[in-house]
Design a protein around this motif. Structure first.
Motif, PDB file in Angstrom:
ATOM      1  N   TYR A  17       0.855  -1.189   0.000  1.00  0.00           N
ATOM      2  CA  TYR A  17       0.000   0.000   0.000  1.00  0.00           C
ATOM      3  C   TYR A  17       0.892   1.241   0.000  1.00  0.00           C
ATOM      4  CZ  TYR A  17      -3.653   3.296   1.560  1.00  0.00           C
ATOM      5  OH  TYR A  17      -4.538   4.344   1.653  1.00  0.00           O
ATOM      6  N   LEU A  18       0.561   2.199  -0.853  1.00  0.00           N
ATOM      7  CA  LEU A  18       1.295   3.464  -0.868  1.00  0.00           C
ATOM      8  C   LEU A  18       0.367   4.576  -1.307  1.00  0.00           C
ATOM      9  CD1 LEU A  18       3.889   5.163  -0.661  1.00  0.00           C
ATOM     10  CD2 LEU A  18       4.313   4.632  -3.077  1.00  0.00           C
ATOM     11  N   CYS A  19       0.177   5.544  -0.433  1.00  0.00           N
ATOM     12  CA  CYS A  19      -0.537   6.763  -0.789  1.00  0.00           C
ATOM     13  C   CYS A  19       0.350   7.939  -0.413  1.00  0.00           C
ATOM     14  CB  CYS A  19      -1.879   6.864  -0.063  1.00  0.00           C
ATOM     15  SG  CYS A  19      -2.776   8.410  -0.421  1.00  0.00           S
ATOM     16  N   ALA A  20       0.911   8.592  -1.417  1.00  0.00           N
ATOM     17  CA  ALA A  20       1.768   9.758  -1.194  1.00  0.00           C
ATOM     18  C   ALA A  20       1.194  10.937  -1.964  1.00  0.00           C
ATOM     19  CB  ALA A  20       3.197   9.468  -1.655  1.00  0.00           C
ATOM     20  N   ARG A  21       1.320  12.097  -1.361  1.00  0.00           N
ATOM     21  CA  ARG A  21       0.903  13.334  -2.029  1.00  0.00           C
ATOM     22  C   ARG A  21       2.135  14.212  -2.257  1.00  0.00           C
ATOM     23  NH1 ARG A  21      -1.854  15.293   3.523  1.00  0.00           N
ATOM     24  NH2 ARG A  21      -0.282  16.800   4.248  1.00  0.00           N
ATOM     25  N   TRP A  22       1.952  15.286  -2.994  1.00  0.00           N
ATOM     26  CA  TRP A  22       3.058  16.201  -3.253  1.00  0.00           C
ATOM     27  C   TRP A  22       3.423  16.931  -1.965  1.00  0.00           C
ATOM     28  CZ3 TRP A  22       5.769  17.368  -7.819  1.00  0.00           C
ATOM     29  CH2 TRP A  22       5.350  16.661  -8.956  1.00  0.00           C
ATOM     30  N   GLY A  23       4.724  17.055  -1.724  1.00  0.00           N
ATOM     31  CA  GLY A  23       5.196  17.758  -0.547  1.00  0.00           C
ATOM     32  C   GLY A  23       5.724  19.145  -0.854  1.00  0.00           C
ATOM     33  N   ARG A  24       5.663  19.547  -2.105  1.00  0.00           N
ATOM     34  CA  ARG A  24       6.160  20.857  -2.530  1.00  0.00           C
ATOM     35  C   ARG A  24       5.228  21.400  -3.604  1.00  0.00           C
ATOM     36  NH1 ARG A  24      11.914  19.497  -4.969  1.00  0.00           N
ATOM     37  NH2 ARG A  24      12.028  18.356  -2.994  1.00  0.00           N
ATOM     38  N   PRO A  25       5.281  22.705  -3.882  1.00  0.00           N
ATOM     39  CA  PRO A  25       4.450  23.243  -4.965  1.00  0.00           C
ATOM     40  C   PRO A  25       4.751  22.541  -6.285  1.00  0.00           C
ATOM     41  CG  PRO A  25       5.341  25.029  -3.643  1.00  0.00           C
ATOM     42  CD  PRO A  25       6.028  23.767  -3.179  1.00  0.00           C
ATOM     43  N   ILE A  26       3.732  22.385  -7.108  1.00  0.00           N
ATOM     44  CA  ILE A  26       3.869  21.701  -8.391  1.00  0.00           C
ATOM     45  C   ILE A  26       4.226  22.713  -9.473  1.00  0.00           C
ATOM     46  CG2 ILE A  26       2.636  20.363 -10.158  1.00  0.00           C
ATOM     47  CD1 ILE A  26       0.991  19.127  -7.899  1.00  0.00           C
ATOM     48  N   VAL A  27       5.235  22.383 -10.254  1.00  0.00           N
ATOM     49  CA  VAL A  27       5.685  23.247 -11.352  1.00  0.00           C
ATOM     50  C   VAL A  27       5.608  22.434 -12.642  1.00  0.00           C
ATOM     51  CG1 VAL A  27       7.536  24.702 -12.246  1.00  0.00           C
ATOM     52  CG2 VAL A  27       7.257  24.419  -9.753  1.00  0.00           C
ATOM     53  N   PRO A  28       4.539  22.608 -13.416  1.00  0.00           N
ATOM     54  CA  PRO A  28       4.373  21.771 -14.605  1.00  0.00           C
ATOM     55  C   PRO A  28       5.066  22.339 -15.843  1.00  0.00           C
ATOM     56  CG  PRO A  28       2.404  23.097 -14.270  1.00  0.00           C
ATOM     57  CD  PRO A  28       3.361  23.447 -13.152  1.00  0.00           C
ATOM     58  N   VAL A  29       5.508  21.437 -16.707  1.00  0.00           N
ATOM     59  CA  VAL A  29       5.997  21.800 -18.027  1.00  0.00           C
ATOM     60  C   VAL A  29       5.544  20.705 -18.984  1.00  0.00           C
ATOM     61  CG1 VAL A  29       8.238  20.667 -17.713  1.00  0.00           C
ATOM     62  CG2 VAL A  29       8.011  22.508 -19.387  1.00  0.00           C
ATOM     63  N   VAL A  30       5.143  21.105 -20.192  1.00  0.00           N
ATOM     64  CA  VAL A  30       4.532  20.171 -21.139  1.00  0.00           C
ATOM     65  C   VAL A  30       5.322  20.189 -22.441  1.00  0.00           C
ATOM     66  CG1 VAL A  30       2.392  19.475 -22.275  1.00  0.00           C
ATOM     67  CG2 VAL A  30       2.293  20.735 -20.103  1.00  0.00           C
ATOM     68  N   PHE A  31       5.583  18.996 -22.980  1.00  0.00           N
ATOM     69  CA  PHE A  31       6.323  18.863 -24.230  1.00  0.00           C
ATOM     70  C   PHE A  31       5.477  18.109 -25.254  1.00  0.00           C
ATOM     71  CE2 PHE A  31       9.338  18.803 -20.697  1.00  0.00           C
ATOM     72  CZ  PHE A  31      10.259  19.777 -21.068  1.00  0.00           C
ATOM     73  N   GLY A  32       5.596  18.520 -26.510  1.00  0.00           N
ATOM     74  CA  GLY A  32       4.993  17.757 -27.603  1.00  0.00           C
ATOM     75  C   GLY A  32       3.581  18.148 -27.971  1.00  0.00           C
ATOM     76  N   VAL A  33       3.113  19.329 -27.545  1.00  0.00           N
ATOM     77  CA  VAL A  33       1.757  19.764 -27.895  1.00  0.00           C
ATOM     78  C   VAL A  33       1.811  21.189 -28.440  1.00  0.00           C
ATOM     79  CG1 VAL A  33       0.719  18.279 -26.136  1.00  0.00           C
ATOM     80  CG2 VAL A  33       1.250  20.661 -25.573  1.00  0.00           C
ATOM     81  N   ASP A  34       0.732  21.596 -29.115  1.00  0.00           N
ATOM     82  CA  ASP A  34       0.672  22.965 -29.614  1.00  0.00           C
ATOM     83  C   ASP A  34       0.235  23.907 -28.498  1.00  0.00           C
ATOM     84  OD1 ASP A  34      -2.109  22.648 -29.367  1.00  0.00           O
ATOM     85  OD2 ASP A  34      -2.368  22.162 -31.480  1.00  0.00           O
ATOM     86  N   ASP A  35       0.240  25.199 -28.789  1.00  0.00           N
ATOM     87  CA  ASP A  35      -0.043  26.201 -27.763  1.00  0.00           C
ATOM     88  C   ASP A  35      -1.451  26.065 -27.199  1.00  0.00           C
ATOM     89  OD1 ASP A  35       2.491  27.206 -28.004  1.00  0.00           O
ATOM     90  OD2 ASP A  35       1.925  28.883 -29.304  1.00  0.00           O
ATOM     91  N   ALA A  36      -2.407  25.758 -28.064  1.00  0.00           N
ATOM     92  CA  ALA A  36      -3.789  25.641 -27.605  1.00  0.00           C
ATOM     93  C   ALA A  36      -3.937  24.482 -26.624  1.00  0.00           C
ATOM     94  CB  ALA A  36      -4.727  25.454 -28.790  1.00  0.00           C
ATOM     95  N   THR A  37      -3.335  23.346 -26.963  1.00  0.00           N
ATOM     96  CA  THR A  37      -3.410  22.179 -26.086  1.00  0.00           C
ATOM     97  C   THR A  37      -2.620  22.406 -24.813  1.00  0.00           C
ATOM     98  OG1 THR A  37      -3.612  20.767 -28.040  1.00  0.00           O
ATOM     99  CG2 THR A  37      -3.082  19.684 -25.967  1.00  0.00           C
ATOM    100  N   LEU A  38      -1.523  23.147 -24.910  1.00  0.00           N
ATOM    101  CA  LEU A  38      -0.725  23.467 -23.730  1.00  0.00           C
ATOM    102  C   LEU A  38      -1.579  24.174 -22.683  1.00  0.00           C
ATOM    103  CD1 LEU A  38       1.982  23.792 -22.213  1.00  0.00           C
ATOM    104  CD2 LEU A  38       2.357  25.881 -23.536  1.00  0.00           C
ATOM    105  N   GLY A  39      -2.384  25.137 -23.133  1.00  0.00           N
ATOM    106  CA  GLY A  39      -3.254  25.859 -22.210  1.00  0.00           C
ATOM    107  C   GLY A  39      -4.281  24.957 -21.557  1.00  0.00           C
ATOM    108  N   VAL A  40      -4.797  23.999 -22.323  1.00  0.00           N
ATOM    109  CA  VAL A  40      -5.793  23.059 -21.791  1.00  0.00           C
ATOM    110  C   VAL A  40      -5.160  22.178 -20.707  1.00  0.00           C
ATOM    111  CG1 VAL A  40      -7.220  21.059 -22.351  1.00  0.00           C
ATOM    112  CG2 VAL A  40      -7.194  23.041 -23.886  1.00  0.00           C
ATOM    113  N   ILE A  41      -3.960  21.681 -20.974  1.00  0.00           N
ATOM    114  CA  ILE A  41      -3.293  20.787 -20.017  1.00  0.00           C
ATOM    115  C   ILE A  41      -2.941  21.530 -18.740  1.00  0.00           C
ATOM    116  CG2 ILE A  41      -1.247  19.364 -19.612  1.00  0.00           C
ATOM    117  CD1 ILE A  41      -1.275  18.776 -22.651  1.00  0.00           C
ATOM    118  N   LYS A  42      -2.359  22.719 -18.874  1.00  0.00           N
ATOM    119  CA  LYS A  42      -2.002  23.479 -17.680  1.00  0.00           C
ATOM    120  C   LYS A  42      -3.248  23.882 -16.895  1.00  0.00           C
ATOM    121  CE  LYS A  42       2.640  25.103 -18.632  1.00  0.00           C
ATOM    122  NZ  LYS A  42       3.575  26.250 -18.541  1.00  0.00           N
TER     123      LYS A  42
END
Length: 210
Positions: A17-42
């Motif tokens: 069993y393992l349930c872990a959450r983030w212990g620090r602020p999340i900083v996302p970066v996305v590769f391989g998508v266009d600008d419109a999709t980037l906005g949707v993912i973020k």
């Protein structure tokens, strides 16, 4: 959801069993998508992080970005990403396994000394099935699966998303689990299945107060 159903979301194939959450602020970066999709993912990442009561930041002092999402057409594309083999130990062998299994997604988590999530690498191969999904649906699904250390079997039988008036939304039960796991009174990491009982009890509290 009862404790058994919640426990199944974090129980690995080997029974651990393992349930872990983030212990620090999340900083996302996305590769391989266009600008419109980037906005949707973020936007999807921001929505799930807000649901959890956690934080998004501009940079991680250790890694720069700590939630990296790669969208590719073929797993072999990742072999040419500069420096990725230094971030992901055993990357060539991992890609060989993903190719052999014809997998369309995979996540690698890193944990800090306390056991909290400090980084997540999300790999998505846009096969025919994923390519047919609306960008909003795919983005929300990936954001949900990166916010906690779910079992690899957690959503094998049922998606964490449902449909509401033609749009994909997070199922209330899963949203409740995320909020409960990020409650400040809960540990950042748990390896004992009794943790699921605490999650179930905390999810029920708002209903009891109403």
């Amino acid at each position: 959801m009862d404790a058994d159903q919640i426990g199944a979301l974090f129980t690995r194939g080997d029974g651990s069993y393992l349930c872990a959450r983030w212990g620090r602020p999340i900083v996302p970066v996305v590769f391989g998508v266009d600008d419109a999709t980037l906005g949707v993912i973020k936007g999807a990442v921001e929505a799930v992080v807000a649901l959890a009561g956690h934080r998004i930041d501009e940079t991680d002092p250790e890694l720069g970005a700590n939630l990296m999402l790669f969208f590719v057409r073929d797993w072999d594309e990742l072999r040419g990403v500069p420096g990725l083999d230094r971030l992901i130990e055993g990357l060539p062998a991992l890609l060989d396994r993903l190719e052999a299994a014809e997998a369309n997604q995979y996540r690698v988590f890193r944990f800090d000394a306390a056991g909290a999530i400090k980084a997540c690498f999300v790999f998505v191969r846009m096969d025919a099935h994923l390519s047919d999904l609306p960008a909003e649906t795919l983005a929300l699904s990936q954001a949900v699966q990166a916010v906690l250390s779910w079992s690899e079997r957690a959503f094998a039988g049922a998606s964490p998303l449902g449909m509401l008036e033609g749009a994909a939304v997070l199922k209330p039960d899963i949203a409740g689990v995320i909020r409960a796991a990020y409650n400040p009174m809960m540990p950042v990491v748990a390896r004992d299945a009794s943790h699921a009982l605490r999650l179930a009890a905390r999810i029920s509290l708002p209903e009891e107060r109403e």
